[in-house]
Write an enzyme that holds these catalytic residues in place. Sequence first.
Site, mmCIF file in Angstrom:
data_model
loop_
_atom_site.group_PDB
_atom_site.id
_atom_site.type_symbol
_atom_site.label_atom_id
_atom_site.label_comp_id
_atom_site.label_asym_id
_atom_site.label_seq_id
_atom_site.Cartn_x
_atom_site.Cartn_y
_atom_site.Cartn_z
ATOM 1 N N HIS A 89 6.526 -20.716 -0.959
ATOM 2 C CA HIS A 89 7.828 -20.356 -1.559
ATOM 3 C C HIS A 89 8.973 -20.241 -0.535
ATOM 4 O O HIS A 89 9.673 -19.250 -0.435
ATOM 5 C CB HIS A 89 7.752 -19.184 -2.539
ATOM 6 C CG HIS A 89 7.286 -17.840 -2.050
ATOM 7 N ND1 HIS A 89 7.732 -17.248 -0.901
ATOM 8 C CD2 HIS A 89 6.444 -16.946 -2.611
ATOM 9 C CE1 HIS A 89 7.176 -16.068 -0.776
ATOM 10 N NE2 HIS A 89 6.383 -15.857 -1.787
ATOM 11 N N HIS A 139 -2.518 -6.967 -6.802
ATOM 12 C CA HIS A 139 -1.181 -7.574 -6.716
ATOM 13 C C HIS A 139 -1.051 -8.670 -7.769
ATOM 14 O O HIS A 139 -1.941 -9.514 -7.892
ATOM 15 C CB HIS A 139 -0.996 -8.153 -5.306
ATOM 16 C CG HIS A 139 0.358 -8.688 -5.015
ATOM 17 N ND1 HIS A 139 1.489 -8.339 -5.717
ATOM 18 C CD2 HIS A 139 0.779 -9.583 -4.068
ATOM 19 C CE1 HIS A 139 2.539 -8.986 -5.209
ATOM 20 N NE2 HIS A 139 2.126 -9.741 -4.222
ATOM 21 N N GLU A 149 1.265 -11.136 -7.886
ATOM 22 C CA GLU A 149 1.777 -12.443 -7.479
ATOM 23 C C GLU A 149 0.664 -13.490 -7.602
ATOM 24 O O GLU A 149 -0.510 -13.218 -7.327
ATOM 25 C CB GLU A 149 2.346 -12.407 -6.052
ATOM 26 C CG GLU A 149 3.175 -13.647 -5.779
ATOM 27 C CD GLU A 149 4.050 -13.548 -4.517
ATOM 28 O OE1 GLU A 149 3.909 -12.598 -3.728
ATOM 29 O OE2 GLU A 149 4.889 -14.460 -4.338
ATOM 30 N N ASP A 200 -0.506 -16.026 -6.135
ATOM 31 C CA ASP A 200 -1.461 -16.457 -5.111
ATOM 32 C C ASP A 200 -2.710 -15.576 -5.125
ATOM 33 O O ASP A 200 -3.727 -15.930 -4.534
ATOM 34 C CB ASP A 200 -0.827 -16.505 -3.707
ATOM 35 C CG ASP A 200 -0.012 -15.280 -3.352
ATOM 36 O OD1 ASP A 200 0.461 -14.588 -4.267
ATOM 37 O OD2 ASP A 200 0.163 -15.011 -2.154
ATOM 38 N N HIS A 243 4.454 -6.306 -1.384
ATOM 39 C CA HIS A 243 5.730 -6.969 -1.336
ATOM 40 C C HIS A 243 6.453 -6.986 -2.674
ATOM 41 O O HIS A 243 7.652 -7.241 -2.759
ATOM 42 C CB HIS A 243 5.391 -8.357 -0.775
ATOM 43 C CG HIS A 243 5.936 -9.601 -1.229
ATOM 44 N ND1 HIS A 243 5.238 -10.627 -1.806
ATOM 45 C CD2 HIS A 243 7.208 -10.020 -1.132
ATOM 46 C CE1 HIS A 243 6.033 -11.634 -2.035
ATOM 47 N NE2 HIS A 243 7.224 -11.301 -1.639
ATOM 48 N N ASP A 252 -1.002 -7.404 0.390
ATOM 49 C CA ASP A 252 -0.141 -8.218 1.258
ATOM 50 C C ASP A 252 0.067 -7.589 2.642
ATOM 51 O O ASP A 252 0.448 -8.291 3.590
ATOM 52 C CB ASP A 252 1.231 -8.413 0.603
ATOM 53 C CG ASP A 252 1.232 -9.571 -0.391
ATOM 54 O OD1 ASP A 252 0.376 -10.453 -0.277
ATOM 55 O OD2 ASP A 252 2.105 -9.583 -1.269
ATOM 56 N N TYR A 261 4.811 -13.270 9.319
ATOM 57 C CA TYR A 261 4.571 -12.801 7.956
ATOM 58 C C TYR A 261 5.391 -11.537 7.686
ATOM 59 O O TYR A 261 6.048 -11.409 6.646
ATOM 60 C CB TYR A 261 3.072 -12.521 7.822
ATOM 61 C CG TYR A 261 2.591 -12.182 6.442
ATOM 62 C CD1 TYR A 261 2.075 -13.165 5.606
ATOM 63 C CD2 TYR A 261 2.601 -10.868 5.983
ATOM 64 C CE1 TYR A 261 1.602 -12.843 4.346
ATOM 65 C CE2 TYR A 261 2.130 -10.542 4.728
ATOM 66 C CZ TYR A 261 1.632 -11.543 3.909
ATOM 67 O OH TYR A 261 1.163 -11.218 2.666
ATOM 68 N N HIS A 289 -4.273 -12.157 2.932
ATOM 69 C CA HIS A 289 -4.114 -13.466 3.593
ATOM 70 C C HIS A 289 -4.590 -13.374 5.042
ATOM 71 O O HIS A 289 -4.350 -12.361 5.716
ATOM 72 C CB HIS A 289 -2.638 -13.874 3.650
ATOM 73 C CG HIS A 289 -1.994 -14.116 2.327
ATOM 74 N ND1 HIS A 289 -2.242 -15.221 1.556
ATOM 75 C CD2 HIS A 289 -1.074 -13.380 1.646
ATOM 76 C CE1 HIS A 289 -1.509 -15.169 0.456
ATOM 77 N NE2 HIS A 289 -0.797 -14.060 0.474
HETATM 78 FE FE1 FEO Z 1 3.006 -11.100 -2.566
HETATM 79 FE FE2 FEO Z 1 0.370 -12.923 -1.113
HETATM 80 O O1 FEO Z 1 1.521 -12.292 -2.468
#
Ligand code: FEO
Length: 397
Positions: free
Chosen positions: A24, A78, A80, A82, A145, A164, A192, A225
């Site tokens: 993104h 989370h 989001e 991903d 996030h 995150d 990051y 991640h």
């Molecule tokens: Fe805020 Fe890795 O998603």
Amino acid sequence: MDAVKIVEDVYWVGAIDWNIRDFHGYSTHRGTTYNAYLILGEKNILIDTVKKGFFDEMISRIQNVIEPRDIDYIFSLHVEMDHSGSLPEIMEVADKAKVVATERCQKGLSLHYHECKKEFVTVKNGDTLKFGDKTFTFVEIPMLHWPDNTMTYMHERKILFSSDGFGQHLATSQRFNDEVPEDIVMYEARKYYANILLRYADIATRRINEILKMNLDIRVIAPAHGVIWHRDPTKIVEYYLKWSSGDTVKKALVVYDTMWGSTAKMALAIADGIMSRGVEVKVFNLRATDRSDVMTEVLDARAIIVGSPTLNNNMFPTVADFLTYMKGFRPKNKIGAAFGSYGWSGEAPKQILEELKAMKFDVVESPLRVQYVPSREELESCYKFGKEIGKKIVEAG
Ligand code: FEO
């Protein structure tokens, strides 16, 4: 595909996205991973899922350890996509599983996956709950996030699943921080932080301090991640506190675009002037370097000097893009200055300066402008301009 054992009863069952280069709008030169974790016990628990399109990889790693239908709970830390993108598919297979999530997370999931059948178990900030023989404390970390991010600490194995927080966009065949060169891991962790979390630095500090006050014995930090922090895991926590403080070093960035090379000549002369004060300088042409790589350097830079030619009474689009991007992160404690060459109207440097002021930068009031191509004398003025900025940087240290 194999699951990777992290500690007794805990496995990494995520996916490696080797080829993603744009997350993104964030340049992921080294790819990324979507980390999902499987915990075995009296109740089998899956922590998060993976991005849609990576479900097959996740499910085959889960099948390496248990039958997916034997999953009892899915912790959704989370919303989001991903991390939640494969939730509908896993719910089809693990059809008796309940989704454990905060109210914020449940609301977000419902707004994403309208048709997905899911039974929720609600958890709140500070809850310590038993799921079979494993005990978890949940900590909401809103805005790190998204509003719904949640961390959970598993007491029996002393692991913090940090969502995150403490992540890196880094695709590797290794799963642990001490298996990858430290400079690479730390660079990607810093990038990051600068490009995902910096905007909420104050909240990050508050939340991290709250977690530290809980006196949890954290032996492993498992983020959503990148690699898992199992050697010296508190080091990344200390870095987060440092990055969140807004502390800067004696460093300047000269960031610009150029049409016929005049603004570039100015940039190099200004950089030279700053260097003459013993200040570290990094120069970025925005058509050669992605804005997220520049943002990584913004994190600890004391001064950001931005240059643009004037195009149709405006700053160059790449420069506007960078300023908009940087403004979103609300960087603190910065010195700013603007410059640029022009043909006839020359509005861009003034527009840049206004943007830097809006970001509460301590600006050098008069932007430096040169008509058409800088002469030797004008390049000398650029050098002096840089020297003055250099002085300001040194005095602010
Ligand atoms: Fe805020 Fe890795 O998603």
